[in-house]
Enzyme design. Sequence first.
Site, short mmCIF file in Angstrom:
data_model
loop_
_atom_site.label_atom_id
_atom_site.label_comp_id
_atom_site.label_asym_id
_atom_site.label_seq_id
_atom_site.Cartn_x
_atom_site.Cartn_y
_atom_site.Cartn_z
NE ARG A 121 61.71 51.94 44.77
CZ ARG A 121 62.51 52.92 44.39
NH1 ARG A 121 62.29 54.16 44.80
NH2 ARG A 121 63.52 52.69 43.59
CE LYS A 143 43.47 36.68 43.60
NZ LYS A 143 42.86 35.53 42.91
CD GLU A 185 32.86 36.91 39.97
OE1 GLU A 185 32.94 36.15 40.96
OE2 GLU A 185 33.73 36.98 39.09
CE LYS A 227 37.55 38.78 46.59
NZ LYS A 227 37.56 39.29 45.20
CD GLU A 237 44.47 32.81 44.53
OE1 GLU A 237 45.09 31.97 43.87
OE2 GLU A 237 43.62 33.58 44.03
NE ARG A 242 42.01 36.62 47.18
CZ ARG A 242 42.36 37.90 47.29
NH1 ARG A 242 43.28 38.26 48.17
NH2 ARG A 242 41.81 38.82 46.53
CG ASN A 246 40.66 31.93 41.32
OD1 ASN A 246 40.42 33.11 41.14
ND2 ASN A 246 41.78 31.50 41.88
CG HIS A 249 37.28 33.20 37.87
ND1 HIS A 249 36.20 32.88 38.66
CD2 HIS A 249 37.38 34.56 37.89
CE1 HIS A 249 35.66 34.00 39.13
NE2 HIS A 249 36.35 35.03 38.68
CG HIS A 253 40.12 33.97 33.17
ND1 HIS A 253 41.08 34.00 34.16
CD2 HIS A 253 39.18 34.86 33.54
CE1 HIS A 253 40.72 34.88 35.08
NE2 HIS A 253 39.58 35.41 34.73
CG HIS A 267 35.25 38.77 34.41
ND1 HIS A 267 36.17 37.77 34.17
CD2 HIS A 267 35.07 38.81 35.75
CE1 HIS A 267 36.55 37.23 35.33
NE2 HIS A 267 35.90 37.85 36.30
#
Length: 371
Positions: A121, A143, A185, A227, A237, A242, A246, A249, A253, A267
């Site tokens: 946990r 993330k 990036e 960032k 987000e 935030r 993206n 992206h 993606h 990527h």
Amino acid sequence: MALVPVALGARSYDIVIEQGALDRAAAHLARYARNGRLVVVTDAHVAAAQLPRLDASLRSADIVVEPIILPPGEQTKSWRHLEELLDALLALEIERGDHVVALGGGVIGDLVGFAASILKRGCHFVQVPTTLLAQVDSSVGGKTAINASAGKNLIGSFYQPALVLIDPSVLDSLPLRQTRAGYAEVVKYGLIDDPDFFAWCESHADRLLTGDTEARAYAIAHSVRAKAAIVADDERETSGRRALLNLGHTFGHALEADTGFSDILLHGEGVAAGMALAFRYSARLGLCPAEDAARVTAHLKAVGLPYDLASAHVTASGAALVAHMLHDKKMAAGTLPFLLARGIGQTFLSKDVVLEDVAAFLDADRAEAGG
């Protein structure tokens, strides 16, 4: 040394940027060792190139490194390797108060962060990113995720590290292609809301890509400050700020999915092509000056990054690419938000994009490029 705080209340942490930090890792990581050891998760490529430096520094402080070495590549962000990693951590008797060190690029950072978020946990982890992309983007902000057969990063959590330790010198061992992919990036931060930084990128990209220490240090520090500010303002987000991170992206993606999340398209390369497509689509909609879209395309092309479907090695139709987008984790009530632009440094979130129009644009953009 530069120190960039990420202000998140009880989950706050620092980003340390220091040339040669890996050789002085004990000074930064000793406080996270328990019973004289640290578990370090990495991949086979990074283990060969960088693990000896980290190991030597920690051993100088009488800290034993327990390495877990995984295969390199995007395919490692999977259920199978997550299970493998969790089993290995349990075998090493990791406790909830322990810190696991993620030594690697975005794949290792994402995988280790997600494993730490669910092991017993939640245990702790430290990011030691070894690619430019991970240093300026994926190691910061919490993330964490693995990929699923339906798409990229669909299974994950928000889970902040205890520290991000960035050593720009590790970039010297990277192939130029990997550095270029990370540069996508970097330039993203200029395109989002900082036109002056984009202009800096236009005039300094060659120096950064060929190993200039000063240019790299400036680009990394500027990127992580940008960032960190966004993450502190909108960790999960919820406000939409935030989401600006993206940019490129959603398109990117889909391109990665079409190429099988493989080395055909890294990527960062997908993000580069995605940003160029986002600006050209914005120009098609009349939102963005055509000359700004052309300037973005020209810069990405000049540094050797993909800027359209052909240079990204994508052959699928617009409809097929849009079908990939339907699995995007940002889908909400059947609508897919898109990052579009009113100009360089003027990115915004649009929630009224018609996917059929996106498909038509992609086909038209390919035809106009002669692909």
